[in-house]
Design a protein around this motif. Structure first.
Motif, PDB file in Angstrom:
ATOM      1  N   THR A 172      41.616  10.082  25.615  1.00 18.35           N
ATOM      2  CA  THR A 172      42.748  11.006  25.533  1.00 18.35           C
ATOM      3  C   THR A 172      42.353  12.288  24.830  1.00 18.35           C
ATOM      4  OG1 THR A 172      44.317   9.159  25.493  1.00 18.35           O
ATOM      5  CG2 THR A 172      45.104  11.289  24.682  1.00 18.35           C
ATOM      6  N   GLU A 173      41.593  12.161  23.735  1.00 21.46           N
ATOM      7  CA  GLU A 173      41.150  13.345  22.997  1.00 21.46           C
ATOM      8  C   GLU A 173      40.212  14.199  23.843  1.00 21.46           C
ATOM      9  OE1 GLU A 173      39.410  11.757  19.492  1.00 21.46           O
ATOM     10  OE2 GLU A 173      41.335  11.232  18.560  1.00 21.46           O
ATOM     11  N   LEU A 174      39.306  13.545  24.569  1.00 17.22           N
ATOM     12  CA  LEU A 174      38.373  14.294  25.436  1.00 17.22           C
ATOM     13  C   LEU A 174      39.122  14.997  26.559  1.00 17.22           C
ATOM     14  CD1 LEU A 174      35.405  11.756  25.679  1.00 17.22           C
ATOM     15  CD2 LEU A 174      35.439  13.934  24.457  1.00 17.22           C
ATOM     16  N   ALA A 175      40.128  14.321  27.131  1.00 14.48           N
ATOM     17  CA  ALA A 175      40.929  14.930  28.193  1.00 14.48           C
ATOM     18  C   ALA A 175      41.684  16.146  27.668  1.00 14.48           C
ATOM     19  CB  ALA A 175      41.903  13.906  28.774  1.00 14.48           C
ATOM     20  N   ALA A 176      42.192  16.061  26.443  1.00  9.66           N
ATOM     21  CA  ALA A 176      42.914  17.192  25.849  1.00  9.66           C
ATOM     22  C   ALA A 176      41.969  18.368  25.617  1.00  9.66           C
ATOM     23  CB  ALA A 176      43.569  16.754  24.541  1.00  9.66           C
ATOM     24  N   GLN A 177      40.749  18.074  25.149  1.00  7.06           N
ATOM     25  CA  GLN A 177      39.770  19.138  24.935  1.00  7.06           C
ATOM     26  C   GLN A 177      39.365  19.790  26.258  1.00  7.06           C
ATOM     27  OE1 GLN A 177      36.497  17.486  22.731  1.00  7.06           O
ATOM     28  NE2 GLN A 177      37.787  16.845  21.015  1.00  7.06           N
ATOM     29  N   ARG A 178      39.176  18.969  27.281  1.00  4.60           N
ATOM     30  CA  ARG A 178      38.802  19.497  28.607  1.00  4.60           C
ATOM     31  C   ARG A 178      39.924  20.368  29.164  1.00  4.60           C
ATOM     32  NH1 ARG A 178      39.057  17.832  34.076  1.00  4.60           N
ATOM     33  NH2 ARG A 178      37.218  18.502  35.269  1.00  4.60           N
ATOM     34  N   ARG A 179      41.161  19.931  28.966  1.00  4.48           N
ATOM     35  CA  ARG A 179      42.313  20.705  29.429  1.00  4.48           C
ATOM     36  C   ARG A 179      42.348  22.061  28.734  1.00  4.48           C
ATOM     37  NH1 ARG A 179      47.678  21.578  28.002  1.00  4.48           N
ATOM     38  NH2 ARG A 179      49.157  21.642  29.756  1.00  4.48           N
ATOM     39  N   GLU A 180      42.089  22.070  27.427  1.00  2.00           N
ATOM     40  CA  GLU A 180      42.108  23.322  26.684  1.00  2.00           C
ATOM     41  C   GLU A 180      41.010  24.266  27.156  1.00  2.00           C
ATOM     42  OE1 GLU A 180      43.264  26.285  24.361  1.00  2.00           O
ATOM     43  OE2 GLU A 180      44.359  24.398  24.681  1.00  2.00           O
ATOM     44  N   LEU A 181      39.837  23.702  27.430  1.00  2.00           N
ATOM     45  CA  LEU A 181      38.730  24.533  27.930  1.00  2.00           C
ATOM     46  C   LEU A 181      39.064  25.132  29.297  1.00  2.00           C
ATOM     47  CD1 LEU A 181      35.640  22.349  26.922  1.00  2.00           C
ATOM     48  CD2 LEU A 181      36.270  24.591  25.997  1.00  2.00           C
ATOM     49  N   LEU A 182      39.647  24.335  30.169  1.00  2.00           N
ATOM     50  CA  LEU A 182      39.998  24.820  31.504  1.00  2.00           C
ATOM     51  C   LEU A 182      41.054  25.920  31.430  1.00  2.00           C
ATOM     52  CD1 LEU A 182      40.085  21.441  33.478  1.00  2.00           C
ATOM     53  CD2 LEU A 182      38.394  23.277  33.698  1.00  2.00           C
ATOM     54  N   PHE A 183      42.065  25.705  30.585  1.00  4.55           N
ATOM     55  CA  PHE A 183      43.100  26.725  30.459  1.00  4.55           C
ATOM     56  C   PHE A 183      42.558  27.984  29.797  1.00  4.55           C
ATOM     57  CE2 PHE A 183      46.134  23.442  31.522  1.00  4.55           C
ATOM     58  CZ  PHE A 183      47.130  24.159  32.184  1.00  4.55           C
ATOM     59  N   ALA A 184      41.591  27.818  28.871  1.00  2.00           N
ATOM     60  CA  ALA A 184      40.963  28.983  28.257  1.00  2.00           C
ATOM     61  C   ALA A 184      40.215  29.790  29.324  1.00  2.00           C
ATOM     62  CB  ALA A 184      40.014  28.539  27.153  1.00  2.00           C
ATOM     63  N   SER A 185      39.557  29.077  30.232  1.00  6.65           N
ATOM     64  CA  SER A 185      38.853  29.758  31.326  1.00  6.65           C
ATOM     65  C   SER A 185      39.837  30.501  32.222  1.00  6.65           C
ATOM     66  CB  SER A 185      38.067  28.740  32.160  1.00  6.65           C
ATOM     67  OG  SER A 185      37.083  28.101  31.363  1.00  6.65           O
ATOM     68  N   LEU A 186      40.963  29.879  32.526  1.00  6.58           N
ATOM     69  CA  LEU A 186      41.977  30.522  33.362  1.00  6.58           C
ATOM     70  C   LEU A 186      42.557  31.754  32.674  1.00  6.58           C
ATOM     71  CD1 LEU A 186      43.907  27.430  34.802  1.00  6.58           C
ATOM     72  CD2 LEU A 186      42.326  28.948  36.018  1.00  6.58           C
ATOM     73  N   ARG A 187      42.760  31.667  31.359  1.00  6.57           N
ATOM     74  CA  ARG A 187      43.276  32.828  30.631  1.00  6.57           C
ATOM     75  C   ARG A 187      42.277  33.984  30.661  1.00  6.57           C
ATOM     76  NH1 ARG A 187      45.172  28.743  27.050  1.00  6.57           N
ATOM     77  NH2 ARG A 187      43.335  28.986  25.713  1.00  6.57           N
ATOM     78  N   GLU A 188      40.993  33.632  30.530  1.00  3.18           N
ATOM     79  CA  GLU A 188      39.955  34.666  30.561  1.00  3.18           C
ATOM     80  C   GLU A 188      39.888  35.328  31.933  1.00  3.18           C
ATOM     81  OE1 GLU A 188      37.353  37.255  29.176  1.00  3.18           O
ATOM     82  OE2 GLU A 188      38.407  35.740  27.980  1.00  3.18           O
ATOM     83  N   ILE A 189      40.008  34.504  32.986  1.00  2.00           N
ATOM     84  CA  ILE A 189      40.003  35.054  34.353  1.00  2.00           C
ATOM     85  C   ILE A 189      41.206  35.975  34.548  1.00  2.00           C
ATOM     86  CG2 ILE A 189      40.292  34.432  36.789  1.00  2.00           C
ATOM     87  CD1 ILE A 189      38.687  31.889  36.181  1.00  2.00           C
ATOM     88  N   THR A 190      42.364  35.546  34.024  1.00  2.00           N
ATOM     89  CA  THR A 190      43.573  36.353  34.154  1.00  2.00           C
ATOM     90  C   THR A 190      43.411  37.686  33.456  1.00  2.00           C
ATOM     91  OG1 THR A 190      44.928  34.351  34.222  1.00  2.00           O
ATOM     92  CG2 THR A 190      46.054  36.409  33.716  1.00  2.00           C
TER      93      THR A 190
END
Length: 200
Positions: A172-190
């Protein structure tokens, strides 16, 4: 083999039925376990126990280390193992059943683990009565059958359960970290796309 709880916990006692709310007293010598004192991991948080003055009938509701408390009202009949020894007298309120387990046959921690299994919780819910506030009876709880293995096997199951919980928590913790990284990437792309449009 499967045995009813009444065979492995000869004592099933309801907690003390205070007439209204618990009459807290700073001078009280008896501590009271209520629903609010149960943590999410089904352990007792003794730091916030309310104190009350002694009353007649407290003796039968006294709680000791190794007792299993099970909520008898509401939509969830979760079980809680009392682990820590108390320096003072402690009782439970009537919304709990107090189970005193025959430790020669069953590890209280094993019984607690079994009672909190989702399928067992569903069974207890089906056995509960009432519509507005479901309640579990002593008879219904006592009739519930529990697979009783050797104490050695019970310990092995508990160890496996701890490892499984640890692995699930880690996942669960790893999934939360992966989710945060993915959303950080999306924010950077935006942001990059937005800057590119502003530069045109």
């Amino acid at each position: 083999m499967n045995l009813p709880i009444s065979d492995i916990a000869p004592t099933i006692q309801a907690g003390f039925p205070f007439r209204k709310r618990v009459p807290a007293s700073d001078l009280g010598s008896v501590y009271v376990i209520q629903g609010k004192d149960i943590r999410q991991d089904h352990t007792v948080d003794v730091s916030g126990l309310v104190r009350v003055e002694p009353q007649h009938g407290f003796d039968r509701c006294q709680v000791f280390p190794g007792d299993v408390l099970i909520m008898n009202r509401g939509v969830r009949n979760y079980a809680t193992l009392v682990r820590e020894p108390f320096d003072d007298r402690v009782i439970a309120v009537a919304t709990f059943f107090i189970l005193r387990v025959d430790t020669n046959r069953v590890d209280p921690e094993y019984l607690t683990w079994y009672l909190n299994l989702p399928e067992v919780q569903r069974t207890l819910g089906e056995k509960s009565r009432g519509t507005s506030i479901p309640h579990l009876t002593v008879q219904a709880l006592g009739d519930l059958e529990v697979p009783v293995l050797s104490l050695e096997h019970q310990t092995a199951i508990l160890r496996a359960a701890v490892l499984i919980d640890h692995d699930l928590q880690l996942a669960t913790e790893l999934a939360a970290q992966r989710r945060e990284l993915l959303f950080a990437s999306l924010r950077e792309i935006t942001r990059s796309k937005s800057h590119a449009l502003n530069d045109e």
